[in-house]
Design an enzyme around this catalytic site. Structure first.
Site, PDB file in Angstrom:
ATOM      1  N   CYS A   2      20.828 -28.951 -30.196  1.00 52.23           N
ATOM      2  CA  CYS A   2      20.649 -27.812 -31.111  1.00 52.23           C
ATOM      3  C   CYS A   2      19.251 -27.206 -31.027  1.00 52.23           C
ATOM      4  O   CYS A   2      18.287 -27.910 -30.733  1.00 52.23           O
ATOM      5  CB  CYS A   2      20.856 -28.252 -32.548  1.00 52.23           C
ATOM      6  SG  CYS A   2      22.362 -29.140 -32.858  1.00 52.23           S
ATOM      7  N   ARG A  27      18.971 -25.741 -23.724  1.00 52.19           N
ATOM      8  CA  ARG A  27      19.085 -27.034 -24.390  1.00 52.19           C
ATOM      9  C   ARG A  27      20.540 -27.465 -24.551  1.00 52.19           C
ATOM     10  O   ARG A  27      20.809 -28.630 -24.795  1.00 52.19           O
ATOM     11  CB  ARG A  27      18.426 -26.963 -25.772  1.00 52.19           C
ATOM     12  CG  ARG A  27      16.934 -26.767 -25.723  1.00 52.19           C
ATOM     13  CD  ARG A  27      16.392 -26.391 -27.083  1.00 52.19           C
ATOM     14  NE  ARG A  27      16.525 -27.463 -28.049  1.00 52.19           N
ATOM     15  CZ  ARG A  27      15.585 -28.386 -28.284  1.00 52.19           C
ATOM     16  NH1 ARG A  27      14.463 -28.337 -27.619  1.00 52.19           N
ATOM     17  NH2 ARG A  27      15.782 -29.332 -29.174  1.00 52.19           N
ATOM     18  N   TRP A  74      24.944 -27.766 -31.265  1.00 49.94           N
ATOM     19  CA  TRP A  74      25.647 -28.660 -30.330  1.00 49.94           C
ATOM     20  C   TRP A  74      26.386 -29.637 -31.227  1.00 49.94           C
ATOM     21  O   TRP A  74      25.759 -30.466 -31.898  1.00 49.94           O
ATOM     22  CB  TRP A  74      24.614 -29.364 -29.446  1.00 49.94           C
ATOM     23  CG  TRP A  74      25.157 -30.121 -28.292  1.00 49.94           C
ATOM     24  CD1 TRP A  74      25.466 -29.625 -27.048  1.00 49.94           C
ATOM     25  CD2 TRP A  74      25.418 -31.533 -28.218  1.00 49.94           C
ATOM     26  NE1 TRP A  74      25.908 -30.629 -26.219  1.00 49.94           N
ATOM     27  CE2 TRP A  74      25.896 -31.807 -26.917  1.00 49.94           C
ATOM     28  CE3 TRP A  74      25.325 -32.587 -29.118  1.00 49.94           C
ATOM     29  CZ2 TRP A  74      26.250 -33.095 -26.493  1.00 49.94           C
ATOM     30  CZ3 TRP A  74      25.677 -33.864 -28.704  1.00 49.94           C
ATOM     31  CH2 TRP A  74      26.135 -34.105 -27.403  1.00 49.94           C
ATOM     32  N   ASN A 100      18.938 -29.458 -37.119  1.00 45.94           N
ATOM     33  CA  ASN A 100      19.229 -30.267 -35.929  1.00 45.94           C
ATOM     34  C   ASN A 100      19.202 -31.718 -36.377  1.00 45.94           C
ATOM     35  O   ASN A 100      18.356 -32.087 -37.187  1.00 45.94           O
ATOM     36  CB  ASN A 100      18.133 -30.120 -34.862  1.00 45.94           C
ATOM     37  CG  ASN A 100      18.039 -28.717 -34.329  1.00 45.94           C
ATOM     38  OD1 ASN A 100      18.906 -27.898 -34.570  1.00 45.94           O
ATOM     39  ND2 ASN A 100      16.971 -28.446 -33.604  1.00 45.94           N
ATOM     40  N   GLY A 101      20.067 -32.528 -35.802  1.00 48.58           N
ATOM     41  CA  GLY A 101      20.047 -33.949 -36.146  1.00 48.58           C
ATOM     42  C   GLY A 101      21.308 -34.359 -36.873  1.00 48.58           C
ATOM     43  O   GLY A 101      22.313 -33.631 -36.860  1.00 48.58           O
ATOM     44  N   GLU A 495      21.441 -40.957  -8.491  1.00 47.88           N
ATOM     45  CA  GLU A 495      20.945 -39.662  -8.955  1.00 47.88           C
ATOM     46  C   GLU A 495      21.761 -38.517  -8.338  1.00 47.88           C
ATOM     47  O   GLU A 495      22.096 -37.540  -9.015  1.00 47.88           O
ATOM     48  CB  GLU A 495      19.450 -39.536  -8.617  1.00 47.88           C
ATOM     49  CG  GLU A 495      18.809 -38.208  -8.947  1.00 47.88           C
ATOM     50  CD  GLU A 495      18.915 -37.791 -10.425  1.00 47.88           C
ATOM     51  OE1 GLU A 495      19.312 -38.601 -11.264  1.00 47.88           O
ATOM     52  OE2 GLU A 495      18.633 -36.623 -10.698  1.00 47.88           O
ATOM     53  N   LYS A 499      23.906 -35.714 -10.368  1.00 45.67           N
ATOM     54  CA  LYS A 499      23.739 -34.261 -10.190  1.00 45.67           C
ATOM     55  C   LYS A 499      25.097 -33.625  -9.933  1.00 45.67           C
ATOM     56  O   LYS A 499      25.433 -32.593 -10.493  1.00 45.67           O
ATOM     57  CB  LYS A 499      22.800 -33.936  -9.016  1.00 45.67           C
ATOM     58  CG  LYS A 499      21.342 -34.194  -9.221  1.00 45.67           C
ATOM     59  CD  LYS A 499      20.647 -33.279 -10.206  1.00 45.67           C
ATOM     60  CE  LYS A 499      20.700 -33.813 -11.594  1.00 45.67           C
ATOM     61  NZ  LYS A 499      19.709 -34.751 -12.053  1.00 45.67           N
ATOM     62  N   GLU A 502      27.317 -33.588 -13.075  1.00 37.64           N
ATOM     63  CA  GLU A 502      26.833 -32.696 -14.127  1.00 37.64           C
ATOM     64  C   GLU A 502      27.180 -31.239 -13.869  1.00 37.64           C
ATOM     65  O   GLU A 502      27.555 -30.526 -14.787  1.00 37.64           O
ATOM     66  CB  GLU A 502      25.304 -32.783 -14.228  1.00 37.64           C
ATOM     67  CG  GLU A 502      24.800 -34.035 -14.843  1.00 37.64           C
ATOM     68  CD  GLU A 502      23.280 -34.011 -14.929  1.00 37.64           C
ATOM     69  OE1 GLU A 502      22.757 -34.153 -16.032  1.00 37.64           O
ATOM     70  OE2 GLU A 502      22.628 -33.854 -13.887  1.00 37.64           O
ATOM     71  N   HIS A 518      33.112 -54.683  -1.711  1.00 33.58           N
ATOM     72  CA  HIS A 518      33.434 -55.527  -2.870  1.00 33.58           C
ATOM     73  C   HIS A 518      34.311 -54.793  -3.876  1.00 33.58           C
ATOM     74  O   HIS A 518      34.410 -55.209  -5.023  1.00 33.58           O
ATOM     75  CB  HIS A 518      32.140 -56.013  -3.534  1.00 33.58           C
ATOM     76  CG  HIS A 518      31.292 -56.834  -2.615  1.00 33.58           C
ATOM     77  ND1 HIS A 518      31.668 -58.084  -2.175  1.00 33.58           N
ATOM     78  CD2 HIS A 518      30.121 -56.558  -1.996  1.00 33.58           C
ATOM     79  CE1 HIS A 518      30.743 -58.553  -1.353  1.00 33.58           C
ATOM     80  NE2 HIS A 518      29.799 -57.643  -1.215  1.00 33.58           N
ATOM     81  N   LYS A 618      20.036 -30.259 -22.707  1.00 30.43           N
ATOM     82  CA  LYS A 618      18.836 -30.588 -21.934  1.00 30.43           C
ATOM     83  C   LYS A 618      18.039 -31.703 -22.589  1.00 30.43           C
ATOM     84  O   LYS A 618      17.565 -32.611 -21.946  1.00 30.43           O
ATOM     85  CB  LYS A 618      17.975 -29.326 -21.789  1.00 30.43           C
ATOM     86  CG  LYS A 618      16.683 -29.531 -21.005  1.00 30.43           C
ATOM     87  CD  LYS A 618      16.963 -29.764 -19.533  1.00 30.43           C
ATOM     88  CE  LYS A 618      15.719 -29.996 -18.720  1.00 30.43           C
ATOM     89  NZ  LYS A 618      16.033 -30.605 -17.413  1.00 30.43           N
TER      90      LYS A 618
HETATM   91  C1  F6R Z   1      20.226 -35.278 -15.734  1.00 28.90           C
HETATM   92  C2  F6R Z   1      19.550 -35.077 -16.974  1.00 28.90           C
HETATM   93  C3  F6R Z   1      19.642 -36.156 -18.017  1.00 28.90           C
HETATM   94  C4  F6R Z   1      18.217 -36.499 -18.479  1.00 28.90           C
HETATM   95  C5  F6R Z   1      18.257 -37.499 -19.648  1.00 28.90           C
HETATM   96  C6  F6R Z   1      16.861 -37.903 -20.079  1.00 28.90           C
HETATM   97  O1  F6R Z   1      20.124 -34.180 -14.902  1.00 28.90           O
HETATM   98  O2  F6R Z   1      18.916 -34.092 -17.178  1.00 28.90           O
HETATM   99  O3  F6R Z   1      20.287 -37.284 -17.547  1.00 28.90           O
HETATM  100  O4  F6R Z   1      17.522 -37.020 -17.408  1.00 28.90           O
HETATM  101  O5  F6R Z   1      18.931 -36.930 -20.727  1.00 28.90           O
HETATM  102  O6  F6R Z   1      16.109 -36.798 -20.459  1.00 28.90           O
HETATM  103  P1  F6R Z   1      14.544 -36.886 -20.619  1.00 28.90           P
HETATM  104  O7  F6R Z   1      13.959 -37.109 -19.268  1.00 28.90           O
HETATM  105  O8  F6R Z   1      14.140 -35.588 -21.209  1.00 28.90           O
HETATM  106  O9  F6R Z   1      14.282 -38.049 -21.518  1.00 28.90           O
END
Ligand code: F6R
Length: 623
Positions: A2, A27, A74, A100-101, A495, A499, A502, A518, A618
Site C-alpha cells: 500500500c 509498490r 494492496w 497501510n498495515g 534467482e 525472476k 515473477e 534425486h 515492491k
Molecule cells: C524479487 C523481489 C523480492 C524482494 C523481497 C525483499 O524480485 O523483488 O523477492 O527481493 O521482497 O525485498 P527487500 O530487498 O526490499 O527487503
C-alpha cells in the site's frame, strides 16, 4: 505494498495526490482512492483497479481543495473492491483516513464500538474500524469546544488514544472536514515520510512520491505522530512526548526515477548495472592493502577479527544474494556463515554464539520479515548490520552499522540492480574479513582486480541483449523452466527462477545441478526447458554430466556459459548465452544479468506487465 500520499498547501491537492500515487504504483496495489476537503465536507473518489481508473473518476467529477490524502491499497483484509478501497470514513462522514498495515484486533474494536453506539460499516476492512474509533473519540472530546485551534490538538489526541488501543502495524494519514488545512499522520511498522516544502507540506510512504516537489524530508520513526499544516509540522510520540527530528536531503531527484527512453523500469535498471556495481564498490577498495574498507560497519579491526560466525538474513532476491554471500565469505574468510529466511529466523531458536554478526539484507530496508529478524537479533543482544539501498530506511536506521548499496532508486518490482550490488557488497565483506585472517595479498589483489573489471564486462554483456531476446522468444510456448547451477551459481539458478516466475507467471524452479537425479529429473520433458548456468570452471565437467542427463530425456537445454565453455557445449546445448570470462568469485554478477534479460524478454514476448506483475508488491511491509 500500500502507498500513502498526503498534501496540504496552496495548490489544488487532486493532481498532486494522483501524481504521488502514480509514483508509488511500483509498490504494487489493487485499488486506489483520494479524499479532498472541499469547504465543509470531504469529497472522495475511489475504485478497484488501476490509478488510470481513479484519474478518470477525478476527471469526470473533479474534487477541489488544497489539502487531502490518497492511497493505493494492496488487499489484506477484504477483497479488492470499490468499497474496500481507501480512504475510509468515521460514522460522522467528516473524518477520512488511509492506512497501510494490519490492525490485528480490529474485530474486537468493532465489537466494542457497536456495543457503545450506532456504527454503520460499509466495508470489510480493518481500516474503517480504525476510522470509526478515531472519529468517535474525537467527536466525544470535541463536543462543546468552540475554539478551532483546540480542534487540531483534539484530533491528534483522538488518533493517539485510538492507536494506544491498537495491536498491529500502521502508516496513517487523516483529514477532518471541520479542521481546515490540517493532516495528521502516524507510523508503526509501515514507513511514512514527511516532505517539507515552501508553504506546503507532504506525507508519503516513500520519498519517490514527493521528490518532484521537495527533497527535504523527515523520516518518521515507529510510534511517531505528526500534525501537518501548510507552514509547520509537529511530531510527537505515541506516549505524548515531543519529537526532535532533523530534516534530511533526499539523495536522488525526480529525474532519477524517470524511465527515460526505456520501455520498462526493469530494463532501465538492468542496463544501469555497470554504474550501480561500480557505485557499490566506489571508495571501498584499497589496492595498497589489498582489502576492502567498510567504515559504515562501525567496527574496529579487533572486533572484526573476533567475528566467529555470520548470519545473513533477508527475503526473496536479497536472500539469494545472501546465499552467494555464504559461499563467498566462507571461501574468502573461512568464517562460518549461514543464510536464514528472515521470516523463519525471527521465529526460531537458531543456535547463536556471542561472536555472531547478523546482516539484514534488504533493498527497501522496510521488509517486515527482515526488520522483524533484525529486531529479534537485537533483542537477543547480537550485533546487527544492514545492507540496504534506501538511505534512512528503517533497517538502515535501526542496525548498528552497515553498508549502503548506492544503487539508486529501484522501481521495477522485480529486483535486478539491487541483487548485483548486494553480491558485490558481500564480496567486499568476504574480502575484508579474509584479509584480516589468512587471505594473501596476491589473493586479495586478484579479487580487487576482478571486481574492478566488472563494470566493463557488464557493458559488454548488455550489448548481447538482442541475442538473448532471440533465445527467449524461441521459448514462448514453454510450460515452465528449470534452472540449474553449482557452487556460487546455484543461488543464481534460484534467482533466475524467481525472476522468471515473477514477471512471466511461468512455473520455474532452481536447483543445484546435481540434485537433478534425486528427483527433479522426473519433470524433464520437451515442453520444459532446462537452463544450466555453467561457466567453464572447476565444476564444469560435473555440470556437463547433468546436462547430458537432461538431453538423454529430450529436455531442451539453454546454457549460460563462457566462450571456452561454449566450445565444449557445441552440439549439446540447444541455445547458448555467453558471458565474459572472470574470476569465479565475481562470476555470479555476470551470470545473473543475462538471466534477468532472458526473463524480461520472455515476459515482454508473453505480453506481461513487466513493471507491475500481478499480486506482487515492491516493498513488503506486512508479514
Ligand atoms: C524479487 C523481489 C523480492 C524482494 C523481497 C525483499 O524480485 O523483488 O523477492 O527481493 O521482497 O525485498 P527487500 O530487498 O526490499 O527487503
Amino acid at each position: 505494498m500500500c502507498g500513502i500520499v498526503g498534501y496540504v498547501g496552496r495548490a489544488e491537492a487532486g493532481p498532486i495526490l494522483l501524481d504521488g500515487l502514480r509514483r508509488l504504483e511500483y509498490r504494487g496495489y489493487d485499488s486506489a482512492g483520494v479524499a479532498i476537503v472541499d469547504g465543509d465536507h470531504v469529497e472522495t473518489r475511489k475504485c478497484a483497479g488501476r490509478i488510470a481508473g481513479l484519474s478518470k473518476l477525478m476527471a469526470e467529477d473533479p474534487a477541489a481543495g488544497t489539502y487531502g490524502i490518497s492511497h493505493t491499497r494492496w488487499a489484506t483484509h477484504g477483497k479488492p473492491t470499490d468499497q474496500n478501497a481507501h480512504p475510509h470514513f468515521d460514522e460522522s462522514g467528516k473524518l477520512a483516513l488511509v492506512h497501510n498495515g494490519v490492525i490485528e484486533n480490529y474485530a474486537q474494536i468493532r465489537e466494542t464500538l457497536l456495543q457503545e453506539s450506532e456504527h454503520h460499516f460499509k466495508s470489510e476492512t480493518d481500516t474503517e474500524v480504525l476510522a470509526h474509533l478515531v472519529g468517535k473519540i474525537y467527536d466525544d472530546s470535541a463536543k462543546g469546544v468552540t475554539d478551532p485551534r483546540r480542534h487540531k490538538a483534539l484530533l491528534v489526541e483522538a488518533l493517539r488514544s485510538a492507536l494506544q488501543q491498537v495491536i498491529g502495524t500502521y502508516g496513517i494519514a487523516m483529514v477532518h472536514a471541520d479542521i481546515p488545512d490540517f493532516i495528521v499522520g502516524a507510523r508503526r511498522g509501515s514507513p511514512l515520510v514527511l516532505g517539507v516544502g515552501k508553504d506546503e507540506n507532504f506525507l508519503a510512504s516513500d520519498v519517490s512520491a514527493i521528490v518532484a516537489y521537495t527533497r527535504d524530508a523527515v523520516y518518521l520513526n515507529d510510534f511517531d505522530l505528526v500534525a501537518v499544516e501548510r507552514d509547520k509540522f509537529e511530531i510527537s510520540s505515541l506516549a505524548g512526548e515531543r519529537g526532535n527530528h532533523s530534516i534530511s536531503k533526499v539523495e536522488f531527484t525526480a529525474e532519477d526515477i524517470k524511465k527515460g527512453d526505456y520501455p520498462h523500469y526493469m530494463l532501465k535498471e538492468i542496463f544501469e548495472q555497470p554504474g550501480s556495481v561500480c557505485d557499490a564498490m566506489r571508495g571501498r577498495l584499497s589496492l595498497e592493502e589489498c582489502t576492502a574498507k567498510l567504515g559504515g560497519l562501525n567496527m574496529t579491526p579487533a572486533q572484526l577479527r573476533d567475528v566467529g560466525r555470520i548470519v545473513l538474513t533477508g527475503c526473496g532476491t536479497a536472500l539469494h544474494a545472501g546465499m552467494v554471500g555464504e559461499y563467498l565469505i566462507e571461501q574468502l574468510a573461512q568464517v562460518p556463515t549461514e543464510v536464514e529466511y528472515a521470516s523463519e529466523f525471527r521465529h526460531r531458536n537458531t543456535p547463536m554464539t556471542r561472536d555472531t554478526l547478523v546482516f539484514a539484507i534488504s533493498q527497501s530496508g522496510e521488509t517486515a520479515d527482515t526488520l522483524g529478524a533484525l529486531r529479534e537479533s537485537q533483542r537477543k543482544g547480537y550485533r546487527t548490520l544492514g545492507v540496504c539501498n534506501n538511505v534512512a530506511s528503517t533497517i538502515a536506521r535501526e542496525s548498528d552499522g552497515g553498508v549502503y548499496m548506492h544503487a539508486g532508486p529501484e522501481i521495477g518490482v522485480a529486483a535486478t540492480k539491487s541483487f548485483t550490488s548486494q553480491v558485490v557488497i558481500l564480496t567486499l565483506i568476504g574480502l575484508l574479513l579474509g584479509r584480516m585472517r589468512h587471505l594473501s595479498t596476491a589473493e586479495g589483489t586478484c579479487i580487487i582486480e576482478a571486481l574492478e573489471a566488472l563494470p566493463e564486462k557488464i557493458e559488454q554483456l548488455l550489448k548481447t541483449s538482442d541475442q538473448i531476446k532471440a533465445v527467449a522468444q524461441k521459448y514462448v510456448d514453454a510450460t515452465g523452466m528449470l534452472f540449474f547451477g553449482r557452487q556460487l551459481n546455484f543461488p543464481i539458478a534460484l534467482e533466475a527462477a524467481l525472476k522468471l516466475k515473477e514477471i512471466t507467471y511461468l512455473y520455474a524452479e532452481g536447483h543445484p545441478s546435481a540434485e537433478l537425479k534425486h528427483g527433479v529429473i522426473a519433470l524433464v520433458k520437451p515442453e520444459l526447458p532446462s537452463v544450466f548456468i555453467v561457466p567453464d570452471d572447476a565444476v564444469f565437467s560435473k555440470n556437463l554430466n547433468n546436462i547430458e542427463q537432461v538431453r538423454a530425456r529430450k529436455g531442451p537445454i539453454i546454457a549460460v556459459t563462457t566462450e571456452s565453455g561454449a566450445a565444449k557445449l557445441k552440439g549439446i546445448a540447444d541455445d547458448l548465452i555467453l558471458v565474459p570470462d572472470a574470476d569465479d568469485a565475481v562470476m555470479p554478477v555476470l551470470t545473473v544479468i543475462p538471466l534477468q534479460l532472458f526473463a524480461y524478454h520472455l515476459a515482454v514476448a508473453l505480453g506481461r506487465d513487466v513493471d507491475k506483475p500481478r499480486n506482487l508488491a515492491k516493498s513488503v511491509t506486512v508479514e
